[in-house]
Design an enzyme around this catalytic site. Structure first.
Site, short mmCIF file in Angstrom:
data_model
loop_
_atom_site.label_atom_id
_atom_site.label_comp_id
_atom_site.label_asym_id
_atom_site.label_seq_id
_atom_site.Cartn_x
_atom_site.Cartn_y
_atom_site.Cartn_z
N GLU A 137 -1.67 -5.37 -4.00
CA GLU A 137 -0.81 -4.59 -3.11
C GLU A 137 0.31 -5.47 -2.55
O GLU A 137 1.46 -5.02 -2.42
CB GLU A 137 -1.63 -4.00 -1.97
CG GLU A 137 -2.48 -2.82 -2.38
CD GLU A 137 -3.20 -2.18 -1.21
OE1 GLU A 137 -3.45 -0.96 -1.27
OE2 GLU A 137 -3.52 -2.89 -0.24
N ASP A 186 0.84 -1.20 0.00
CA ASP A 186 0.00 0.00 0.00
C ASP A 186 0.87 1.25 0.00
O ASP A 186 0.63 2.20 -0.76
CB ASP A 186 -0.92 -0.02 1.22
CG ASP A 186 -1.72 1.26 1.37
OD1 ASP A 186 -2.64 1.49 0.57
OD2 ASP A 186 -1.41 2.07 2.28
N ASP A 229 -6.13 -6.60 -2.43
CA ASP A 229 -5.14 -6.91 -1.40
C ASP A 229 -3.95 -7.67 -1.98
O ASP A 229 -2.79 -7.39 -1.65
CB ASP A 229 -5.78 -7.76 -0.30
CG ASP A 229 -6.77 -6.97 0.55
OD1 ASP A 229 -6.80 -5.72 0.43
OD2 ASP A 229 -7.52 -7.60 1.32
#
Length: 245
Positions: free
Chosen positions: A130, A59, A127
């Site tokens: 990332e 992130d 997710d």
């Protein structure tokens, strides 16, 4: 971390790297950490050792890559517009689209119960994307394995956003600004002025932060009215921060 990777899994990971346009023949001193890349594609539903920590790192790497791209490719863009565009470039929707573009789902190890959870699919893919970024960053401690293939995607997305200003998410940019500098979030007050569908001033929104009104805006929907108000509020709050307020 060192661990033995199944040869078939290794071949799959190498295929993914090739899809990203990265060469397996890297310069001396640069190497992909295959164990980390494998872990990046292990969903939390399937194993105790999973991609959650790499997602956390990814992130940050994603935001840094997006900021660096915008500064280099659009040096005349205002800070407010950069923040709004970046909020779109790093959104779950964009990450899910990126994951679909490279067929990430076929490499992701998930439990059978999670596989049947279709509503949770976009979040899982975002997710995992990332986490892949986190693994690539961790391999070399910089963005050299990320920006070569991510910058062209950013360029395409940025041009689309600029052609459709409504996609510039000033609400997210304002939230990011207040969270970073004040550890708190703005509040919105919305009023429906009439019930005429399509009326550009049907809804009126006002942004409040720290007991002060920072911006008002109108729009044909609640979301658009809030975005209009957030755009004004972001500009005012950014100026106040630059003035030392």
């Amino acid at each position: 971390m060192t661990a033995e990777i199944d040869p078939r899994r290794q071949r799959d990971l190498e295929k993914l790297i090739a899809k990203l346009g990265l060469s397996l023949d890297l310069p001396p001193g640069i190497a992909i950490d295959w164990t980390q890349l494998h872990l990046a594609l292990v969903d939390a539903s399937s194993a105790e050792q999973n991609n959650q920590q790499l997602e956390f790192l990814g992130d940050a790497a994603l935001r840094l890559a997006a900021a660096a791209f915008l500064l280099e490719a659009h040096p005349t863009m205002s800070v407010g517009e950069m923040a709004a565009v970046r909020s779109q470039l790093v959104s779950d929707r964009t990450l899910t689209g990126l994951a679909d573009r490279y067929g990430l789902e076929r490499y992701l190890q998930i439990s059978s119960s999670a596989a049947g959870d279709r509503p949770g699919r976009p979040r899982r893919l975002a997710d995992a994307m990332e986490a892949v970024l986190g693994a690539l960053y961790l391999s070399v401690d910089d963005l050299s394995l990320i920006r070569p293939w991510l910058d062209p995607f950013f360029d395409h997305q940025t041009r689309e956003i600029q052609q459709d200003p409504a996609r510039q998410n000033y609400k997210a940019a304002l939230q990011e600004l207040t969270q970073a500098h004040y550890k708190s979030l703005p509040q919105y007050q919305v009023q429906e002025l009439n019930q005429t569908h399509g009326d550009p001033e049907r809804f009126a929104a006002e942004v409040w932060f720290q007991e002060q009104s920072w911006g008002k805006g109108n729009g044909p929907s609640i979301k658009q009215a809030e975005q209009a108000a957030a755009r004004l509020a972001f500009g005012k709050l950014q100026a106040a921060l630059e003035d030392g307020g």
